[in-house]
Design a protein around this motif. Structure first.
Motif, PDB file in Angstrom:
ATOM      1  N   TRP A 123      -8.471  -2.567  -7.198  1.00  0.00           N
ATOM      2  CA  TRP A 123      -7.424  -2.948  -8.148  1.00  0.00           C
ATOM      3  C   TRP A 123      -7.892  -2.793  -9.586  1.00  0.00           C
ATOM      4  N   GLY A 139      -0.912  -6.525  -7.862  1.00  0.00           N
ATOM      5  CA  GLY A 139      -2.189  -6.336  -7.174  1.00  0.00           C
ATOM      6  C   GLY A 139      -2.770  -7.673  -6.775  1.00  0.00           C
ATOM      7  N   VAL A 147      -7.514  -1.664  -2.817  1.00  0.00           N
ATOM      8  CA  VAL A 147      -6.055  -1.536  -2.847  1.00  0.00           C
ATOM      9  C   VAL A 147      -5.487  -1.481  -1.431  1.00  0.00           C
TER      10      VAL A 147
END
Length: 475
Positions: A123, A139, A147
């Motif tokens: 992220w 996020g 991610v």
């Protein structure tokens, strides 16, 4: 705790490993190599597994070659993005571990408000790239979280109040299936797979790229972080709960229980005391947010107050130092909740007092209007009325303390289960790999049958089973 095993022996450098090495342009790491122990490690220091081989692909073609090789060798596959999953799903015993860390590219189209994000990105990678254009997508709360793992199980971040979960913002997934096929899943292409990937975890293949919708955000945001000693009681928490009732479309917030460290950032008289932080980010103009959220900072004597306007990227990395990779042993569980009654607040306070480790965290999360507004049939997360979540994030040092901390977490989780949304929970905070299929089925509820059929289509042999595993439906 770590009882997950599979049959088989390790590969020989002279045979299978060499055969795979000729098929990929990325890196291959085998037992005995200097990089092996570092490469197989994940964030939770409690996890100690030994893959037969570790592959670091450079591109999607490497992923295809690795999946095809694993299938031919009869080996299961685990997938490592950021390696943050508390249950340690990124690694495995005797299987092939695909470590995506060489594929971290992020491309931003500011006019279309879309980011194309490779499957190994964190992220922090995404936030740095998108904030150059004053954009963001929901996020996590720690910048080195991967991610892929966070998104595929839903993905809870500060922007959830305004824009929902990370999974809600994926326009397309580009993945490699168990058959070694490259597939794009979107609303218009493989729609069943698209539905399943938004909340169904890593059950269906290796995602090599995500396409995220982006939204205006930052570069400066207002973050409230007043810290109250636990002796303040439940009053400030009840105020916080009621305060959010008409602001859930703008404030992403949680009440986090922790222990005050011996730090010059806190008055010495509070060192070692349990506390809670009413942490909240305003999704909008920071000056307006500072004014609106000021009452959260005026509910009694504060142990500290870290509120203020800051860069969005700074906020996204604010909690990184709390739990560095490999430093602690962790076991986390959760419940989605339709409401937050006074009784549960009192239970959460008691659990915070009784936690055997000073490093343990627990949190009451407000899920926000953006999360609840998504139609339940749109994603694999079938209960969008989960207005709240209670998470128990046990963190400790030393294997000799495992029994006490595991027992505490399980007892506290069972003790709050009756408040849950029909047994639903956040599968990134589900416990360990030995929790059993019943918990996964209960967590997905009405979605499980459809997920099982999608699994049977794309991974009938359950090659991707190091996850909150969905068993393929009988064909």
């Amino acid at each position: 705790m770590d009882i997950e095993t599979t049959a088989g022996t390790t590969f020989s450098r002279s045979s299978e490993a060499k055969a795979l090495a000729t098929r990929i342009s990325g890196e291959l790491i085998a037992p005995g190599d200097a990089a092996y122990d570092t490469a197989r490690a994940v964030w939770n220091g409690m996890i100690d597994r030994r893959p037969a081989l570790i592959v670091r692909p450079k591109d999607a073609a490497d992923v295809v070659a690795t999946v095809n090789f694993a299938r031919g060798a009869g080996r299961p596959v685990s997938i490592k993005g950021g390696g943050h999953n508390v249950a340690g799903h990124a690694t495995c015993n005797d299987g092939i571990m695909i470590d995506m860390s060489l594929m971290r590219g992020v491309e931003v189209d500011p006019e279309a408000c879309v980011a194309c994000v490779q499957g190994g990105a964190t992220w922090g990678d995404v936030d740095r790239a998108t904030q150059e254009f004053g954009l963001a997508t929901p996020g996590g709360l720690i910048s080195d979280t991967g991610v892929a793992g966070l998104t595929l199980a839903g993905g809870i971040g500060w922007l959830r109040s305004r824009h929902g979960l990370a999974a809600d913002n994926v326009r397309a997934f580009h993945l490699v299936t168990a058959a070694g096929e490259r597939v794009t899943a979107s609303a218009d292409s493989h729609p069943d797979l698209y539905w399943a990937l938004r909340g169904g975890g890593g059950n269906f293949g290796v995602v090599v790229e995500f396409e995220f919708a982006l939204h205006p955000c930052g570069p400066t945001v207002m973050f409230a972080a007043p810290i109250y000693p636990l002796s303040a009681g439940s009053g400030p928490i009840r105020f916080w709960r009621d305060f959010l009732a008409d602001k859930q479309d703008r404030i992403g917030s949680l009440c986090e229980f922790s222990t005050i460290p011996q730090s010059e950032d806190f008055p010495e008289r509070y060192w070692g005391q349990r506390c809670y932080t009413l942490a909240a980010m305003w999704a909008g103009d920071p000056d307006e947010g500072e004014r609106v959220m000021q009452p959260l900072r005026e509910l009694g004597e504060l142990a500290a107050d870290f509120s203020g306007q800051m860069a969005y990227c700074e906020l996204q990395s604010l909690f990184d130092t709390l739990m560095p990779a490999g430093a602690f042993r962790c076991y986390w569980k959760s419940h989605y909740l339709p409401e937050l009654p006074d009784e549960l607040i009192d239970i959460a306070l008691t659990n915070a007092i009784e936690a055997p480790s000073d490093n343990t965290l627990s949190s009451l999360w407000n899920m926000g209007a953006g999360t609840m507004a998504v139609p339940p049939e749109a994603t694999a997360i079938d209960r969008r009325g989960m207005a709240w979540m209670y998470s128990l994030d046990s963190v400790w040092e030393g294997a000799e303390n495992d029994t006490a901390n595991l027992a505490f977490t399980r007892k506290a989780w069972e003790g709050s289960r009756r408040f849950s949304t029909e047994g639903r929970l956040y599968l990134n905070f589900a416990g360990g790999s030995d929790e059993g299929s019943g918990l996964v089925q209960e967590a997905y509820g009405d979605s499980y049958g459809r997920l099982s059929r999608v699994k049977a289509h794309y991974d009938p042999d359950n090659r991707f089973r190091f996850n909150a595993n969905i068993e393929p439906a009988a064909t």
